[in-house]
Design an enzyme around this catalytic site. Structure first.
Site, PDB file in Angstrom:
ATOM      1  N   MET A   1       0.864  -1.183   0.000  1.00  0.00           N
ATOM      2  CA  MET A   1       0.000   0.000   0.000  1.00  0.00           C
ATOM      3  C   MET A   1       0.893   1.222   0.000  1.00  0.00           C
ATOM      4  O   MET A   1       1.774   1.367   0.855  1.00  0.00           O
ATOM      5  CB  MET A   1      -0.927  -0.005   1.216  1.00  0.00           C
ATOM      6  CG  MET A   1      -1.833   1.222   1.275  1.00  0.00           C
ATOM      7  SD  MET A   1      -2.882   1.356  -0.204  1.00  0.00           S
ATOM      8  CE  MET A   1      -3.153   3.126  -0.263  1.00  0.00           C
ATOM      9  N   GLU A   2       0.637   2.104  -0.958  1.00  0.00           N
ATOM     10  CA  GLU A   2       1.566   3.168  -1.309  1.00  0.00           C
ATOM     11  C   GLU A   2       1.455   4.421  -0.451  1.00  0.00           C
ATOM     12  O   GLU A   2       1.560   5.552  -0.963  1.00  0.00           O
ATOM     13  CB  GLU A   2       1.342   3.540  -2.769  1.00  0.00           C
ATOM     14  CG  GLU A   2      -0.036   4.143  -3.105  1.00  0.00           C
ATOM     15  CD  GLU A   2      -1.124   3.141  -3.420  1.00  0.00           C
ATOM     16  OE1 GLU A   2      -2.181   3.553  -3.920  1.00  0.00           O
ATOM     17  OE2 GLU A   2      -0.920   1.943  -3.166  1.00  0.00           O
TER      18      GLU A   2
ATOM     19  N   HIS B   1       6.638  -1.014  -7.889  1.00  0.00           N
ATOM     20  CA  HIS B   1       5.250  -0.595  -8.088  1.00  0.00           C
ATOM     21  C   HIS B   1       4.825   0.421  -7.026  1.00  0.00           C
ATOM     22  O   HIS B   1       4.294   1.502  -7.363  1.00  0.00           O
ATOM     23  CB  HIS B   1       4.335  -1.821  -8.050  1.00  0.00           C
ATOM     24  CG  HIS B   1       2.903  -1.506  -8.324  1.00  0.00           C
ATOM     25  ND1 HIS B   1       2.367  -1.520  -9.595  1.00  0.00           N
ATOM     26  CD2 HIS B   1       1.885  -1.147  -7.498  1.00  0.00           C
ATOM     27  CE1 HIS B   1       1.090  -1.197  -9.543  1.00  0.00           C
ATOM     28  NE2 HIS B   1       0.773  -0.959  -8.270  1.00  0.00           N
ATOM     29  N   GLU B   2       5.035   0.087  -5.751  1.00  0.00           N
ATOM     30  CA  GLU B   2       4.598   0.993  -4.688  1.00  0.00           C
ATOM     31  C   GLU B   2       5.354   2.313  -4.731  1.00  0.00           C
ATOM     32  O   GLU B   2       4.781   3.374  -4.484  1.00  0.00           O
ATOM     33  CB  GLU B   2       4.762   0.326  -3.321  1.00  0.00           C
ATOM     34  CG  GLU B   2       4.037  -1.002  -3.167  1.00  0.00           C
ATOM     35  CD  GLU B   2       2.583  -0.974  -3.608  1.00  0.00           C
ATOM     36  OE1 GLU B   2       1.927   0.082  -3.479  1.00  0.00           O
ATOM     37  OE2 GLU B   2       2.090  -2.002  -4.093  1.00  0.00           O
TER      38      GLU B   2
ATOM     39  N   HIS C   1       3.912   4.696  -7.272  1.00  0.00           N
ATOM     40  CA  HIS C   1       2.706   5.402  -6.832  1.00  0.00           C
ATOM     41  C   HIS C   1       3.020   6.778  -6.260  1.00  0.00           C
ATOM     42  O   HIS C   1       2.115   7.628  -6.168  1.00  0.00           O
ATOM     43  CB  HIS C   1       1.982   4.578  -5.773  1.00  0.00           C
ATOM     44  CG  HIS C   1       0.951   3.646  -6.316  1.00  0.00           C
ATOM     45  ND1 HIS C   1      -0.108   4.060  -7.101  1.00  0.00           N
ATOM     46  CD2 HIS C   1       0.802   2.300  -6.171  1.00  0.00           C
ATOM     47  CE1 HIS C   1      -0.868   3.020  -7.413  1.00  0.00           C
ATOM     48  NE2 HIS C   1      -0.336   1.942  -6.874  1.00  0.00           N
TER      49      HIS C   1
ATOM     50  N   GLU D   1      -3.635   2.837 -11.114  1.00  0.00           N
ATOM     51  CA  GLU D   1      -2.963   1.539 -11.206  1.00  0.00           C
ATOM     52  C   GLU D   1      -2.410   1.221 -12.590  1.00  0.00           C
ATOM     53  O   GLU D   1      -1.357   0.596 -12.700  1.00  0.00           O
ATOM     54  CB  GLU D   1      -3.906   0.430 -10.739  1.00  0.00           C
ATOM     55  CG  GLU D   1      -4.305   0.547  -9.274  1.00  0.00           C
ATOM     56  CD  GLU D   1      -3.120   0.471  -8.307  1.00  0.00           C
ATOM     57  OE1 GLU D   1      -1.989   0.196  -8.742  1.00  0.00           O
ATOM     58  OE2 GLU D   1      -3.340   0.699  -7.100  1.00  0.00           O
TER      59      GLU D   1
ATOM     60  N   ASP E   1     -14.545  -2.310  -3.529  1.00  0.00           N
ATOM     61  CA  ASP E   1     -13.802  -3.518  -3.154  1.00  0.00           C
ATOM     62  C   ASP E   1     -14.268  -4.731  -3.958  1.00  0.00           C
ATOM     63  O   ASP E   1     -13.475  -5.622  -4.274  1.00  0.00           O
ATOM     64  CB  ASP E   1     -13.970  -3.816  -1.660  1.00  0.00           C
ATOM     65  CG  ASP E   1     -13.214  -2.833  -0.781  1.00  0.00           C
ATOM     66  OD1 ASP E   1     -12.230  -2.243  -1.267  1.00  0.00           O
ATOM     67  OD2 ASP E   1     -13.615  -2.648   0.382  1.00  0.00           O
TER      68      ASP E   1
ATOM     69  N   TYR F   1      -5.159  -2.537 -13.387  1.00  0.00           N
ATOM     70  CA  TYR F   1      -3.703  -2.604 -13.495  1.00  0.00           C
ATOM     71  C   TYR F   1      -3.286  -2.998 -14.915  1.00  0.00           C
ATOM     72  O   TYR F   1      -2.527  -2.280 -15.581  1.00  0.00           O
ATOM     73  CB  TYR F   1      -3.142  -3.644 -12.520  1.00  0.00           C
ATOM     74  CG  TYR F   1      -3.335  -3.373 -11.061  1.00  0.00           C
ATOM     75  CD1 TYR F   1      -2.260  -3.017 -10.251  1.00  0.00           C
ATOM     76  CD2 TYR F   1      -4.591  -3.507 -10.461  1.00  0.00           C
ATOM     77  CE1 TYR F   1      -2.424  -2.805  -8.889  1.00  0.00           C
ATOM     78  CE2 TYR F   1      -4.756  -3.292  -9.098  1.00  0.00           C
ATOM     79  CZ  TYR F   1      -3.680  -2.942  -8.321  1.00  0.00           C
ATOM     80  OH  TYR F   1      -3.837  -2.724  -6.985  1.00  0.00           O
TER      81      TYR F   1
END
Length: 475
Positions: free
Chosen positions: A125-126, A150-151, A154, A173, A230, A238
């Protein structure tokens, strides 16, 4: 605790003082401004001067230790795993420098990494200044560190430039997956980016198949009225987003055209929350201003409506370089051609051992694309290769899915151990689904989940429950 609007369209700065027992440490998605001890308590103070959406306000408290990776990056975790985590993520500063070359200078001061408990449902989680990271990345050989790229990405695509609502989630994403693969390509060569793209295409196909090709939730910009975001979470924003940007990059003339545009996009929209229409409008204006009417004519040929709003797979399948795929495809074909044999001693273990981690992933993916293997072949592979003892969770996932598809009941205890030991949704959801569909596996899957439901993050528990019991759960 934090009364504020729950929408990414609004951004705020914040400060905080967090008082905790003296043996614990508080961390937040902000820069530390010091700490004060009073009796048996310590107060940690933080300030986040950059405005961020409320979903990026983060707080963690625990018995933690830290180790510096560079002047602006440190890893935080429980003391027992500190050295392993520092080794695994030692390339983070190099990722940072490449990202800055591709975008603009890092604005958040520090970029620390906090290793969370194993129940954490995501790869990462970024949160600004400190990404929260799953311990499933600690493979011991840096084979899963693309999640860190990836993070980190962000920090620009998501935290600096943010989607205005969750129907535009791909702007976070898809762009982040695009920048992540650019970083890995710069680190390890363009063939690595291409190979990762092939793996991503497979993940996209699986998500579309899971929802159903006609499901509105498979659109790049899904309609989420009366839908919990969610419930729509998958690899689609992504990977469909990544493929759209890759397609545009190739259409418009390659990296030499698209990378300067990417940098301009981030600088132009920095500190804003934007819609897909705003993104598209700037893309047109940038290309016309910097490259003339010919680029506008190319953009006019894009099937915008299908790419953005139609369900299912993208209207164009990108052509990725498959040079790194050949060895794993050849080995997969050898097994497919021989799966009905009774003796597998002719298979050389070196053929598997010389494959990279991602090549092993693709090898197993290729096998699961086909009808289930005979048990004898599964046993033969387990005897010849080290696949069943891998510490890399991506390989562990594929191997267990391969065995479950074959109905290999000897793998069931290992599957149960894996889903009980960590709660990352990328792993537990497909494993629970596959176990529930395997011979004599349905009741085992349900009982294992019910016994461990309290271990999982509430989002993960809700989605696993829906996978196993359907929408209307009664038990």
């Amino acid at each position: 605790m934090v009364p504020c609007q729950d929408t990414p369209s609004l951004k705020i700065s914040y400060s905080a003082s967090i008082k905790v027992p003296e043996q614990l440490t508080a961390l937040m998605s902000a820069l530390s401004t010091g700490s004060e001890k009073s009796g048996d308590k310590t107060t940690f103070k933080f300030e986040q001067k950059n405005a961020i959406p409320s979903y990026l306000i983060a707080l963690a408290v625990g018995y933690l230790a830290s180790k510096a990776i560079s002047d602006r990056i440190a890893v935080w975790c429980e003391p027992e795993m500190l050295e392993a985590a520092a080794y695994e993520f030692s390339d983070a500063e190099q990722f940072m420098k490449i990202a800055e070359e591709l975008t603009c200078p890092y604005e958040w001061g520090r970029y620390d990494l906090l290793i969370l408990p194993p129940s954490f449902p995501y790869g990462g989680m970024e949160n600004p200044c400190i990404s929260f990271i799953t311990p499933t990345l600690l493979a011991g050989d840096k084979s899963a560190v693309d999640v860190i790229a990836h993070e980190l990405s962000h920090s620009w695509t998501g935290n600096l430039v943010t989607n205005s609502n969750w129907e535009n989630f791909w702007l976070n994403e898809g762009w982040t997956k695009f920048l992540e693969r650019k970083i890995m390509g710069r680190m390890h060569g363009e063939a690595t980016r291409q190979f990762s793209s092939i793996i991503g295409w497979k993940a996209l196909k699986e998500s579309v198949e899971l929802f159903g090709a006609d499901s509105p939730l498979t659109a790049l910009c899904p309609k989420l009225e009366n839908v919990n975001p969610d419930d729509a979470f998958s690899s689609i924003p992504y990977e469909k987003g990544y493929n759209f940007l890759y397609y545009l990059e190739q259409l418009l003339g390659g990296p030499e055209i698209f990378e300067p545009y990417m940098k301009a996009h981030i600088i132009h929209f920095a500190h804003q929350s934007i819609t897909t229409d705003q993104w598209k409008e700037f893309l047109y204006s940038y290309m016309e201003k910097n490259h003339g009417q010919s680029k506008v004519e190319l953009l006019n040929k894009v099937d915008w409506n299908t790419w953005l709003y139609a369900p299912g797979m993208p209207p164009v399948e990108c052509n990725f370089d498959d040079s790194l795929s050949k060895a794993c495809n050849q080995l997969a074909k050898k097994w497919l051609d021989s799966k009905d044999l009774s003796d597998f001693s002719s298979f050389d273990p070196a053929e598997f051992e010389t494959l990279s981690t991602n090549q092993r992933v693709v090898f197993l993916d290729r096998l699961t694309d086909h009808p289930a293997f005979p048990i004898k072949a599964v046993q033969g592979m387990a005897g010849r290769y080290s696949v069943s003892t891998s510490n890399n969770c991506e390989i562990k996932l594929r191997w267990q899915l391969f065995c479950l598809k074959a109905g290999y009941e000897a793998i069931y205890p290992a599957v149960v151990d894996f889903v009980k030991s960590q709660g990352r949704m990328k792993y537990v959801r497909p494993l629970y689904r596959s176990l529930s569909q395997a011979p004599n596996g349905n009741e085992l899957a349900k009982s294992t989940f019910l016994e461990n439901k309290a271990f999982y993050h509430p989002i993960a528990a809700k989605l696993i429950e829906k996978d196993l019991f359907g929408k209307n759960v009664a038990y």
